[in-house]
Design an enzyme around this catalytic site. Structure first.
Site, PDB file in Angstrom:
ATOM      1  N   LYS A   3       0.833  -1.190   0.000  1.00  0.00           N
ATOM      2  CA  LYS A   3       0.000   0.000   0.000  1.00  0.00           C
ATOM      3  C   LYS A   3       0.878   1.254   0.000  1.00  0.00           C
ATOM      4  CE  LYS A   3      -3.833  -2.399   0.415  1.00  0.00           C
ATOM      5  NZ  LYS A   3      -4.818  -2.488  -0.683  1.00  0.00           N
TER       6      LYS A   3
ATOM      7  N   HIS B 288      -8.962  -8.973  -8.281  1.00  0.00           N
ATOM      8  CA  HIS B 288      -8.915  -8.423  -6.938  1.00  0.00           C
ATOM      9  C   HIS B 288      -9.325  -9.544  -6.001  1.00  0.00           C
ATOM     10  CE1 HIS B 288     -10.751  -6.193  -3.415  1.00  0.00           C
ATOM     11  NE2 HIS B 288      -9.457  -5.937  -3.367  1.00  0.00           N
TER      12      HIS B 288
END
Length: 349
Positions: free
Chosen positions: A168, A299
């Site tokens: 991230k 995803h």
């Protein structure tokens, strides 16, 4: 064969280890299990994950149980696309996007699981698979981890055999992002892929500035740099950057991908099984992307592995670390296809 009942179970509890991205804390382990039963004794099941709001699983369960289920009882469960169109029309007035689509996805996945179990084959066989193993990477780089813990978990993923890791970005300054990225790259070496994910945290100017810095560090893709709905900004950004823009997990339904793909706003398309509407819509998104020469990376994993097995443009499956019990092993960085009938052991998606 006819659907006789739809049952829903809800779990919502604190997550053992909360994780953070650039816009939210995921501190709940909630999910909704949907079971579709038939008059021939065959049942199909899906498991829909919620990682944030305590009340969301119960709200979704009410939508499935009180609105969607009555509409499909008595239907032939093999008419999966017909049921999808029926539920789209049913939810149109309230807005199909959002939790309605989550509910439709729960139904869609349970129907595919039921179909595979009725024929005693895994779903990837029904979709016409073109590969028997799926390239995979590990999403391990959450923002709550300091640089040492981040590097350690990235190394662990590579030791387990993953082809790359994702981390991230966007929770702090660009300088902090670069320092964390360099720590991971130093730990895993030059060969594995490194992907970065901003979770829609930036506006166009910031995404362009950070994207240029990220691509200098050799990232494989820049994920969700912008709010998901802004197709025009994605097109502009893709035109300015060399690194592929990966996005799609926050778009609802197959139709929401058409302009994004055809206009060139995405370099790696990434539908989410829940928000896209289930396996059916993800497969259709993947085939649309294949026709435009755009690679597909899921995803999440779980039931998505069946779609990835069938698509001609599969790039990667997303995964967490492998189970500690040693029940799964990677071969040359690929995840094996399941052999059980239906979906992957009623895998969560």
């Amino acid at each position: 064969m006819k659907i006789t009942a739809v049952r829903v179970e809800v779990v919502s509890e604190p997550k053992h280890h909360a994780v953070r991205d650039a816009i939210q804390l995921l501190d709940r382990d909630g999910h909704v299990v949907t079971t579709i039963e038939t008059d021939e004794g065959v049942a199909g099941r899906s498991d829909t994950y919620f990682g944030r709001e305590p009340s969301s699983p119960a709200i979704l369960a009410r939508i499935v149980q009180d609105q969607l289920a009555p509409a499909i009882v008595g239907s032939d469960p093999r008419l999966i696309r017909g049921i999808r169109e029926q539920l789209r029309a049913l939810t149109d007035y309230q807005g199909t996007a959002g939790l309605s689509t989550f509910g439709m996805a729960a139904v869609d996945l349970a129907l595919w699981d039921l179909l595979g179990r009725s024929l005693e084959v895994p779903v990837w066989q029904l979709l016409g698979a073109r590969r028997d193993a799926i390239p995979t990477y590990a999403m391990v780089g959450w923002l709550e981890l300091d640089e040492t813990a981040l590097a350690d978990v990235a190394v662990r993923a590579i030791e387990q055999g993953f082809r790359g890791v994702k981390m991230k970005v966007g929770g702090g300054t660009l300088h902090e992002d670069i320092s964390r990225m360099r720590a991971v790259r130093s730990a895993i070496g030059d060969e594995p892929d490194l992907m970065v994910d901003a979770n829609q945290a930036f506006d166009y100017a910031e995404a362009l500035s950070r994207g240029r810095a990220y691509e200098e560090l050799g990232v494989r893709w820049f994920e969700e740099p912008l709010p998901a709905h802004d197709t025009a900004a994605h097109v502009r950004l893709a035109d300015k950057l060399d690194v592929p823009i990966a996005t799609g997990e926050n778009r609802y339904g197959q139709r929401a991908f058409t302009d994004l793909i055809t206009a060139g706003g995405v370099g790696v398309v990434q539908p989410d099984l829940r928000r896209a509407g289930g396996l059916t819509d993800c497969l259709e998104v993947g085939l649309l992307a294949a026709g435009m020469g755009v690679p597909y990376a899921s995803h999440g994993g779980g039931a998505h592995i069946h779609v990835l097995a069938a698509l001609p443009n599969t790039l990667y499956m997303e995964s967490g670390l492998l189970p500690e019990d040693g029940s799964v092993h990677l071969t040359d960085g690929t995840y094996p296809l399941p052999t059980e009938p239906g979906l992957t052991g009623w895998a969560r998606f």
